[in-house]
Design a protein around this motif. Sequence first.
Motif, PDB file in Angstrom:
ATOM      1  N   ALA A   3       0.854  -1.188   0.000  1.00 52.54           N
ATOM      2  CA  ALA A   3       0.000   0.000   0.000  1.00 52.54           C
ATOM      3  C   ALA A   3       0.885   1.231   0.000  1.00 52.54           C
ATOM      4  O   ALA A   3       2.051   1.176   0.406  1.00 52.54           O
ATOM      5  CB  ALA A   3      -0.919   0.004   1.222  1.00 52.54           C
ATOM      6  N   VAL A   4       0.320   2.358  -0.454  1.00 58.75           N
ATOM      7  CA  VAL A   4       1.007   3.642  -0.395  1.00 58.75           C
ATOM      8  C   VAL A   4       0.089   4.651   0.276  1.00 58.75           C
ATOM      9  O   VAL A   4      -1.143   4.531   0.237  1.00 58.75           O
ATOM     10  CB  VAL A   4       1.437   4.153  -1.791  1.00 58.75           C
ATOM     11  CG1 VAL A   4       2.407   3.184  -2.441  1.00 58.75           C
ATOM     12  CG2 VAL A   4       0.219   4.380  -2.681  1.00 58.75           C
ATOM     13  N   ASP A   5       0.706   5.695   0.901  1.00 57.26           N
ATOM     14  CA  ASP A   5      -0.080   6.715   1.598  1.00 57.26           C
ATOM     15  C   ASP A   5      -0.498   7.824   0.641  1.00 57.26           C
ATOM     16  O   ASP A   5      -0.264   7.747  -0.580  1.00 57.26           O
ATOM     17  CB  ASP A   5       0.694   7.251   2.795  1.00 57.26           C
ATOM     18  CG  ASP A   5       1.984   7.974   2.413  1.00 57.26           C
ATOM     19  OD1 ASP A   5       2.144   8.372   1.237  1.00 57.26           O
ATOM     20  OD2 ASP A   5       2.841   8.140   3.301  1.00 57.26           O
ATOM     21  N   ALA A   6      -1.091   8.867   1.202  1.00 59.52           N
ATOM     22  CA  ALA A   6      -1.632   9.952   0.388  1.00 59.52           C
ATOM     23  C   ALA A   6      -0.563  10.671  -0.410  1.00 59.52           C
ATOM     24  O   ALA A   6      -0.861  11.316  -1.424  1.00 59.52           O
ATOM     25  CB  ALA A   6      -2.384  10.945   1.271  1.00 59.52           C
ATOM     26  N   GLY A   7       0.700  10.566   0.010  1.00 62.86           N
ATOM     27  CA  GLY A   7       1.794  11.162  -0.738  1.00 62.86           C
ATOM     28  C   GLY A   7       2.474  10.211  -1.692  1.00 62.86           C
ATOM     29  O   GLY A   7       3.457  10.574  -2.343  1.00 62.86           O
ATOM     30  N   GLY A   8       1.978   8.998  -1.769  1.00 61.92           N
ATOM     31  CA  GLY A   8       2.557   7.997  -2.660  1.00 61.92           C
ATOM     32  C   GLY A   8       3.706   7.214  -2.073  1.00 61.92           C
ATOM     33  O   GLY A   8       4.337   6.416  -2.779  1.00 61.92           O
ATOM     34  N   ALA A   9       3.995   7.406  -0.768  1.00 60.47           N
ATOM     35  CA  ALA A   9       5.089   6.678  -0.119  1.00 60.47           C
ATOM     36  C   ALA A   9       4.583   5.337   0.396  1.00 60.47           C
ATOM     37  O   ALA A   9       3.446   5.236   0.876  1.00 60.47           O
ATOM     38  CB  ALA A   9       5.652   7.491   1.036  1.00 60.47           C
ATOM     39  N   PRO A  10       5.411   4.283   0.314  1.00 60.10           N
ATOM     40  CA  PRO A  10       4.959   2.967   0.795  1.00 60.10           C
ATOM     41  C   PRO A  10       4.698   2.970   2.288  1.00 60.10           C
ATOM     42  O   PRO A  10       5.471   3.542   3.061  1.00 60.10           O
ATOM     43  CB  PRO A  10       6.112   2.032   0.425  1.00 60.10           C
ATOM     44  CG  PRO A  10       7.303   2.914   0.275  1.00 60.10           C
ATOM     45  CD  PRO A  10       6.796   4.224  -0.221  1.00 60.10           C
ATOM     46  N   VAL A  11       3.611   2.351   2.699  1.00 55.01           N
ATOM     47  CA  VAL A  11       3.292   2.212   4.125  1.00 55.01           C
ATOM     48  C   VAL A  11       3.562   0.799   4.616  1.00 55.01           C
ATOM     49  O   VAL A  11       3.487   0.538   5.808  1.00 55.01           O
ATOM     50  CB  VAL A  11       1.833   2.607   4.413  1.00 55.01           C
ATOM     51  CG1 VAL A  11       1.593   4.059   4.061  1.00 55.01           C
ATOM     52  CG2 VAL A  11       0.852   1.712   3.659  1.00 55.01           C
ATOM     53  N   GLU A  12       3.868  -0.098   3.705  1.00 57.96           N
ATOM     54  CA  GLU A  12       4.238  -1.464   4.064  1.00 57.96           C
ATOM     55  C   GLU A  12       5.548  -1.779   3.348  1.00 57.96           C
ATOM     56  O   GLU A  12       5.620  -1.720   2.131  1.00 57.96           O
ATOM     57  CB  GLU A  12       3.151  -2.454   3.641  1.00 57.96           C
ATOM     58  CG  GLU A  12       1.808  -2.217   4.311  1.00 57.96           C
ATOM     59  CD  GLU A  12       0.725  -3.127   3.772  1.00 57.96           C
ATOM     60  OE1 GLU A  12       1.069  -4.123   3.098  1.00 57.96           O
ATOM     61  OE2 GLU A  12      -0.456  -2.852   4.023  1.00 57.96           O
ATOM     62  N   GLU A  13       6.570  -2.105   4.107  1.00 58.88           N
ATOM     63  CA  GLU A  13       7.891  -2.326   3.523  1.00 58.88           C
ATOM     64  C   GLU A  13       8.070  -3.724   2.953  1.00 58.88           C
ATOM     65  O   GLU A  13       8.990  -3.973   2.189  1.00 58.88           O
ATOM     66  CB  GLU A  13       8.974  -2.046   4.572  1.00 58.88           C
ATOM     67  CG  GLU A  13       9.148  -0.561   4.886  1.00 58.88           C
ATOM     68  CD  GLU A  13       9.662   0.230   3.687  1.00 58.88           C
ATOM     69  OE1 GLU A  13      10.592  -0.242   3.004  1.00 58.88           O
ATOM     70  OE2 GLU A  13       9.113   1.317   3.417  1.00 58.88           O
ATOM     71  N   THR A  14       7.200  -4.648   3.353  1.00 63.04           N
ATOM     72  CA  THR A  14       7.345  -6.011   2.853  1.00 63.04           C
ATOM     73  C   THR A  14       6.666  -6.164   1.497  1.00 63.04           C
ATOM     74  O   THR A  14       5.760  -5.418   1.134  1.00 63.04           O
ATOM     75  CB  THR A  14       6.736  -7.023   3.837  1.00 63.04           C
ATOM     76  OG1 THR A  14       5.370  -6.695   4.064  1.00 63.04           O
ATOM     77  CG2 THR A  14       7.493  -7.015   5.146  1.00 63.04           C
ATOM     78  N   LYS A  15       7.122  -7.152   0.754  1.00 68.25           N
ATOM     79  CA  LYS A  15       6.506  -7.546  -0.515  1.00 68.25           C
ATOM     80  C   LYS A  15       5.784  -8.885  -0.266  1.00 68.25           C
ATOM     81  O   LYS A  15       6.416  -9.883   0.094  1.00 68.25           O
ATOM     82  CB  LYS A  15       7.572  -7.711  -1.602  1.00 68.25           C
ATOM     83  CG  LYS A  15       8.404  -6.443  -1.871  1.00 68.25           C
ATOM     84  CD  LYS A  15       7.656  -5.461  -2.727  1.00 68.25           C
ATOM     85  CE  LYS A  15       8.446  -4.179  -2.959  1.00 68.25           C
ATOM     86  NZ  LYS A  15       9.698  -4.383  -3.705  1.00 68.25           N
ATOM     87  N   ALA A  16       4.470  -8.875  -0.460  1.00 66.34           N
ATOM     88  CA  ALA A  16       3.649 -10.013  -0.061  1.00 66.34           C
ATOM     89  C   ALA A  16       3.166 -10.824  -1.252  1.00 66.34           C
ATOM     90  O   ALA A  16       2.694 -10.261  -2.249  1.00 66.34           O
ATOM     91  CB  ALA A  16       2.440  -9.530   0.739  1.00 66.34           C
TER      92      ALA A  16
END
Length: 404
Positions: A96-109
């Motif tokens: 997922a990414v936040d409102a600024g486009g930065a990742p909020v989850e560092e893992t790749k699932a």
Amino acid sequence: MSQDPPTDDWLDAECRRLLDFGRHVVHPLGGAAWLDENGAPDLSRPVHTWITSRMVHVFGLGALRGVEGSASIATAALAGLRTTLRDAEHGGWFGAVDAGGAPVEETKACYAHAFVMLAGSTAVVAGLPGATPLLEEATDTFLHRFWDDSLGRVVDEWDRAWGAPMPYRGLNSTMHSVEAMLAVGDATGDRAWHERAARLAGLVVDLAASYDGRLPEHFGPDWSVDLELNRDRPDDPFKPYGATVGHGLEWARLLLHLEATLGDAAPAGLLDTSRLLFERAVTDGWDVDGAPGFVYTTDWAGQPVVRTRMHWVAAEGIAAAAALHRRTGEGGYADRYAEWWAYVVEHLRDAARGSWHHELDTANQPQATVWPGKPDLYHAVQATLLPRLPLAPSLASAVALTGR
């Protein structure tokens, strides 16, 4: 007393009603927004890859069925998978990414990446722009990062830079990998994907026999069963403690799709396992605590743990009953199918605001402890389509083939 099942015309209208609820799903950043109770985007929440992929899938199905506006919605959501949610530095997709486009989850699932493959497959069948390169990248990433060919199983999670896999292994990502593999094989004509799905399904056949139809969901890195994971937070939306009733139903259906896809090459035991999983889920989960509805989870003796009614479990029950009736012709499955649709109409279907309530309490009243809002059309839309289609090919290919 037997009940009448919904007609094909009613199912078609319900599918269109569900898609209409999601018509505002495209997020300003790209991808799909989390929808609230009224179908409005909740922009306070991240943009999730799994929700985006599911929305590409369902609106891709809508496009294949000629539902007005579906192709443009699916294309816009697909663009989010190609840009906002894709990790341009390391490859693969953020959770997922936040409102600024930065990742909020560092893992790749694996779970999210399986849904990207499903979305890409449906988009390819629907002829959406950008679908082919997306599917090519998604399948390449999956094969190189998540598919363990030596075991015929999947790795669940990696760190962002693909430096090391996490120790957890799970049956939820396995299940959606089977779904995606069947779709990829149908969309590309590469039967190796079907064969991989069969290898994954062998794990479930063995587990169902060993645990009397209650499937363990959680494993260590060596695939040793962990029956106690998340006992302290049993209503986890993705990794709940105990046996997940809805997953037993979902696996029951997927095994029949796999059997139909492979034909004479199908592994032995798929129908018997499907029956076992279905009957166990119904016995343990349906109408067991004084009110109709499926409980969410049980312990390993079949006693309810989380009694909340999730909309997706009823949807998967409907789809599994329809699949087993199609496969066997037995009336008991048709009776369950009609019974569960009646439950959906009475308790889950929100005629006033649209879509289905995602979560009900034990008195079948709406609540939002696990799933606030109505973020997901995937299970409900599929419940309106699967009963009208053959068991193979997979959903998008079957819609394209039949026009239904």
